[in-house]
Each structure stands twice: as C-alpha cells, then as structure tokens.
Design a protein around this motif. Structure first.
Motif, PDB file in Angstrom:
ATOM      1  N   SER A 167      48.213  60.832  24.331  1.00  0.00           N
ATOM      2  CA  SER A 167      48.010  62.153  24.933  1.00  0.00           C
ATOM      3  C   SER A 167      46.651  62.269  25.613  1.00  0.00           C
ATOM      4  N   GLU A 168      45.636  61.537  25.121  1.00  0.00           N
ATOM      5  CA  GLU A 168      44.301  61.615  25.702  1.00  0.00           C
ATOM      6  C   GLU A 168      44.103  60.632  26.852  1.00  0.00           C
ATOM      7  N   PHE A 169      45.056  59.719  27.072  1.00  0.00           N
ATOM      8  CA  PHE A 169      44.941  58.716  28.122  1.00  0.00           C
ATOM      9  C   PHE A 169      46.175  58.776  29.017  1.00  0.00           C
ATOM     10  N   LEU A 170      46.068  58.112  30.142  1.00  0.00           N
ATOM     11  CA  LEU A 170      47.253  57.971  30.999  1.00  0.00           C
ATOM     12  C   LEU A 170      48.320  57.188  30.252  1.00  0.00           C
ATOM     13  N   SER A 171      49.562  57.592  30.395  1.00  0.00           N
ATOM     14  CA  SER A 171      50.649  56.852  29.764  1.00  0.00           C
ATOM     15  C   SER A 171      50.737  55.459  30.377  1.00  0.00           C
ATOM     16  N   LEU A 172      51.382  54.548  29.646  1.00  0.00           N
ATOM     17  CA  LEU A 172      51.529  53.178  30.156  1.00  0.00           C
ATOM     18  C   LEU A 172      52.318  53.166  31.466  1.00  0.00           C
ATOM     19  N   GLN A 173      53.286  54.041  31.571  1.00  0.00           N
ATOM     20  CA  GLN A 173      54.068  54.126  32.805  1.00  0.00           C
ATOM     21  C   GLN A 173      53.192  54.583  33.973  1.00  0.00           C
ATOM     22  N   ALA A 174      52.346  55.572  33.736  1.00  0.00           N
ATOM     23  CA  ALA A 174      51.446  56.060  34.785  1.00  0.00           C
ATOM     24  C   ALA A 174      50.434  54.992  35.180  1.00  0.00           C
ATOM     25  N   GLN A 175      49.917  54.254  34.183  1.00  0.00           N
ATOM     26  CA  GLN A 175      48.990  53.158  34.481  1.00  0.00           C
ATOM     27  C   GLN A 175      49.653  52.119  35.396  1.00  0.00           C
ATOM     28  N   SER A 176      50.866  51.766  35.060  1.00  0.00           N
ATOM     29  CA  SER A 176      51.590  50.766  35.847  1.00  0.00           C
ATOM     30  C   SER A 176      51.794  51.231  37.289  1.00  0.00           C
ATOM     31  N   GLN A 177      52.188  52.466  37.467  1.00  0.00           N
ATOM     32  CA  GLN A 177      52.431  52.968  38.817  1.00  0.00           C
ATOM     33  C   GLN A 177      51.152  53.072  39.631  1.00  0.00           C
ATOM     34  N   LEU A 178      50.044  53.457  38.986  1.00  0.00           N
ATOM     35  CA  LEU A 178      48.766  53.506  39.700  1.00  0.00           C
ATOM     36  C   LEU A 178      48.334  52.110  40.154  1.00  0.00           C
ATOM     37  N   ILE A 179      48.496  51.121  39.280  1.00  0.00           N
ATOM     38  CA  ILE A 179      48.159  49.741  39.642  1.00  0.00           C
ATOM     39  C   ILE A 179      49.055  49.257  40.784  1.00  0.00           C
ATOM     40  N   GLY A 180      50.354  49.653  40.712  1.00  0.00           N
ATOM     41  CA  GLY A 180      51.294  49.260  41.761  1.00  0.00           C
ATOM     42  C   GLY A 180      50.904  49.804  43.117  1.00  0.00           C
ATOM     43  N   TRP A 181      50.568  51.095  43.183  1.00  0.00           N
ATOM     44  CA  TRP A 181      50.164  51.686  44.467  1.00  0.00           C
ATOM     45  C   TRP A 181      48.849  51.097  44.962  1.00  0.00           C
ATOM     46  N   PHE A 182      47.934  50.810  44.053  1.00  0.00           N
ATOM     47  CA  PHE A 182      46.672  50.187  44.440  1.00  0.00           C
ATOM     48  C   PHE A 182      46.923  48.786  45.015  1.00  0.00           C
ATOM     49  N   LEU A 183      47.846  48.061  44.395  1.00  0.00           N
ATOM     50  CA  LEU A 183      48.186  46.723  44.892  1.00  0.00           C
ATOM     51  C   LEU A 183      48.799  46.788  46.286  1.00  0.00           C
ATOM     52  N   ILE A 184      49.722  47.746  46.501  1.00  0.00           N
ATOM     53  CA  ILE A 184      50.354  47.898  47.818  1.00  0.00           C
ATOM     54  C   ILE A 184      49.317  48.254  48.872  1.00  0.00           C
ATOM     55  N   ALA A 185      48.427  49.203  48.546  1.00  0.00           N
ATOM     56  CA  ALA A 185      47.385  49.599  49.498  1.00  0.00           C
ATOM     57  C   ALA A 185      46.461  48.430  49.816  1.00  0.00           C
ATOM     58  N   SER A 186      46.145  47.615  48.815  1.00  0.00           N
ATOM     59  CA  SER A 186      45.272  46.457  49.035  1.00  0.00           C
ATOM     60  C   SER A 186      45.948  45.425  49.931  1.00  0.00           C
ATOM     61  N   ILE A 187      47.242  45.184  49.681  1.00  0.00           N
ATOM     62  CA  ILE A 187      47.977  44.211  50.496  1.00  0.00           C
ATOM     63  C   ILE A 187      48.034  44.650  51.950  1.00  0.00           C
ATOM     64  N   MET A 188      48.339  45.916  52.189  1.00  0.00           N
ATOM     65  CA  MET A 188      48.422  46.422  53.555  1.00  0.00           C
ATOM     66  C   MET A 188      47.064  46.361  54.253  1.00  0.00           C
ATOM     67  N   THR A 189      45.998  46.666  53.513  1.00  0.00           N
ATOM     68  CA  THR A 189      44.655  46.610  54.099  1.00  0.00           C
ATOM     69  C   THR A 189      44.275  45.192  54.488  1.00  0.00           C
ATOM     70  N   VAL A 190      44.513  44.258  53.576  1.00  0.00           N
ATOM     71  CA  VAL A 190      44.192  42.847  53.859  1.00  0.00           C
ATOM     72  C   VAL A 190      45.041  42.330  55.022  1.00  0.00           C
ATOM     73  N   ALA A 191      46.335  42.700  55.049  1.00  0.00           N
ATOM     74  CA  ALA A 191      47.214  42.253  56.131  1.00  0.00           C
ATOM     75  C   ALA A 191      46.749  42.778  57.479  1.00  0.00           C
ATOM     76  N   LEU A 192      46.354  44.057  57.520  1.00  0.00           N
ATOM     77  CA  LEU A 192      45.873  44.640  58.768  1.00  0.00           C
ATOM     78  C   LEU A 192      44.581  43.983  59.233  1.00  0.00           C
ATOM     79  N   ILE A 193      43.643  43.791  58.305  1.00  0.00           N
ATOM     80  CA  ILE A 193      42.361  43.188  58.666  1.00  0.00           C
ATOM     81  C   ILE A 193      42.546  41.752  59.143  1.00  0.00           C
ATOM     82  N   SER A 194      43.364  40.977  58.436  1.00  0.00           N
ATOM     83  CA  SER A 194      43.581  39.580  58.820  1.00  0.00           C
ATOM     84  C   SER A 194      44.279  39.474  60.166  1.00  0.00           C
ATOM     85  N   THR A 195      45.229  40.402  60.432  1.00  0.00           N
ATOM     86  CA  THR A 195      45.904  40.392  61.728  1.00  0.00           C
ATOM     87  C   THR A 195      44.937  40.727  62.854  1.00  0.00           C
ATOM     88  N   CYS A 196      44.081  41.715  62.616  1.00  0.00           N
ATOM     89  CA  CYS A 196      43.090  42.097  63.632  1.00  0.00           C
ATOM     90  C   CYS A 196      42.118  40.958  63.909  1.00  0.00           C
TER      91      CYS A 196
END
Length: 315
Positions: A167-196
């Motif tokens: 109750s005092e921390f993010l649930s394991l499911q919420a942690q997983s989804q936050l890491i997932g979105w961070f990973l997707i954002a990182s991949i898209m950023t790296v892909a855009l920079i490398s393409t440029c």
C-alpha cells in the motif's frame, strides 16, 4: 486494379517499416499467447527464476533468430574462413570492419526481443512473478516482516494481496508498466537519434540515395534473371552431354575468384563511386585493377547495397 497497384507500390516503398511492424505484431501476439496459455507462476520461492526465464529467454532466442535471418550476417561470414586459409581477424582494420557491419545487424536483430520485453512488461505477468521472489523487492516492501515475505510469493496468484502488502509503494504491476513505457520511450529515442546521425553522415544526397536504391533493386532483378538463364543453359549442356555421351562445347562461367570478388561487402569510396560490387568489378578490369582493392567506408545508411543483393538472391 489501380488501387491494387497503388497498394503494392506503397508496400514496396515502405517494406522496411512494414517488415519491422509485422515482426513486432507477431512478437506481441506470441507474448500474449505465452502469458495467457503457457505461463503459470508457481507462487513460491521459485518465482524469481520462473518469471525471469519467461521474460528473458524468449527474448534471447528471438535475438539469435534475428542474427540468423539477417542476410548481412551470412554475407559477412560465408567464405571468411576457408580451410586453405587461416581466419584473419588480427588486423585492427579487419576487426573494425566486422564491428561496423555487426552494429547495424545487432540493431535490427534487437527489434523482436525488445518488443517481447516491452510488451511483457506492459502486461506485467512475468515481471510480477519474478519481482515477487526478488530479495531486493522483498526487503524494500516487507523489511523484516516474515509473514509479509511469505505472502509476497502469493501476489501473482491473488490480486487482492497486492493492495494489502504494498500500500505504501507502487504495486508490482504498476512498476512493470512504468519500466515498460520507459523502455519503449528509450528505444524510440535511440532509434530516432541513430537514424538522424546516420542520415547526417550519409556520403550522398537524398535524391542520389533514392536513385541508388532503385539501381540496386534493378541490378539484382537482372542478376537473378541472368543467373537463372545461365544456370539453366549450363544444366542443359551437362545433362545433354551425360545422356548423349559427348564432350561439352566451351561454355564460360564465372570463376571462383570472380564470385568471391563480387561477394565482398560493399565499401563506399568518394574517389571512385560505384553503386555495387558488380559495378566496381566491371569497371576495374574484372577486379584486376589496383582500384578494386582500395577500401573505403561503409556507412550504415548504405547497408541496403549488400542486403538487396542477398534478398534478391534468396539468401
């Protein structure tokens, strides 16, 4: 008919993007099937191992498959270590060239495994199972409460326990989804920079690059047609001579050395501009000129030169 032709033209122009999209969709569908049908978290001390295996091992297998289906991998390796010669990777130039080819190959091979991990994190089943058996998560959430630590194992099997324990921390499911979105954002950023960066470092202009791709495709279409005609004629001569017990008439076919020369990985040189290894071969006295041995650089943006050849040749 015009609409069908337009759709085909669109697919041809955007075949790379469509290919990656199809791979990603198939990977996401496979992950959904695995997490829904195959995956069953044991909800005991084996959670960490079980969840990690489902999260990482399929991704590793997809990475290996990515290397196997990439045509540049085999174009680089085929014939590089013949029995009569020792493998030569001692020089810095040779190692640098291999790495220069393997970097974009690895980037493409990572599409499927990263898709698997990202989708799995968003669905949270694998992470929730693995994290519930992780000692770091256990100490963070439960501290020294032994009962809490035992209940933590049961979270993947009982959704109500998650709200009671963390109750005092993010649930394991919420942690997983936050890491997932961070990973997707990182991949898209790296892909855009490398393409440029790749396009900025391109040795040719936009329209010349477009022309080059058209030339490569047409050259390999003609190569395929000519190779089939040549192979068919040679097969007919040999078969006829076998059944008629006659000697074959002289018939020229490229030598092993000729095939080896046009199979080299393409390198760009601003001094002598060639659009393919065949183009370079025929303009350097069948590869006997010193200019043929001169090596340039092969920017990632020109990787399509080797890929088109291998794809059209069926490898």
């Amino acid at each position: 008919m015009d609409k069908l032709r337009g759709a085909l033209d669109f697919c041809i122009r955007h075949q790379t993007v469509l290919g990656y999209s199809i791979v990603s969709l198939l990977t996401a569908a496979s992950e959904y099937i695995f997490s829904s049908v195959v995956f069953k978290c044991p909800c005991n001390s084996g959670n960490m191992l079980y969840g990690s295996v489902f999260l990482l091992v399929p991704a590793f297998i997809l990475l290996l498959l990515g290397y196997m289906v990439n045509v540049r991998t085999w174009r680089l390796l085929t014939g590089s270590c013949p029995r009569e010669k020792h493998c030569d990777c001692s020089s810095w130039g040779t190692c640098a060239r291999y790495c220069q080819v393997l970097v974009p190959v690895t980037a493409r091979a990572l599409v499927a495994p990263l898709t698997w991990i990202a989708v799995a994190l968003l669905r949270a089943s694998f992470y929730e199972c693995a994290a519930s058996g992780n000692s770091l998560i256990k100490n963070l959430i439960c501290k020294d409460q032994e009962e809490c630590q035992n209940l933590l194992f049961k979270i993947p099997c009982d959704e109500q326990l998650s709200t009671k324990i963390s109750s005092e921390f993010l649930s394991l499911q919420a942690q997983s989804q936050l890491i997932g979105w961070f990973l997707i954002a990182s991949i898209m950023t790296v892909a855009l920079i490398s393409t440029c960066v790749s396009r900025c470092c391109s040795p040719v202009s936009y329209l010349q690059l477009k022309f080059w791709k058209i030339y490569s495709k047409k050259e390999q279409e003609l190569f395929e047609i000519k190779a089939k005609e040549h192979a068919t004629k040679l097969a007919e001569i040999n078969t006829h001579c076998f059944f008629e017990a006659t000697d074959p008439a002289p018939f020229h076919t490229p030598s092993n050395e000729d095939w080896r020369k046009i199979s080299f990985l393409y390198t760009f040189s601003s001094q002598e501009q060639y659009y393919s290894m065949i183009h370079k071969y025929v303009n350097t006295n069948r590869g006997n000129s010193a200019r043929f041995q001169e090596e340039g650089q092969n920017p990632p943006v020109l990787g399509f030169v080797d890929e088109t050849h291998a794809i059209e040749s069926g490898f």
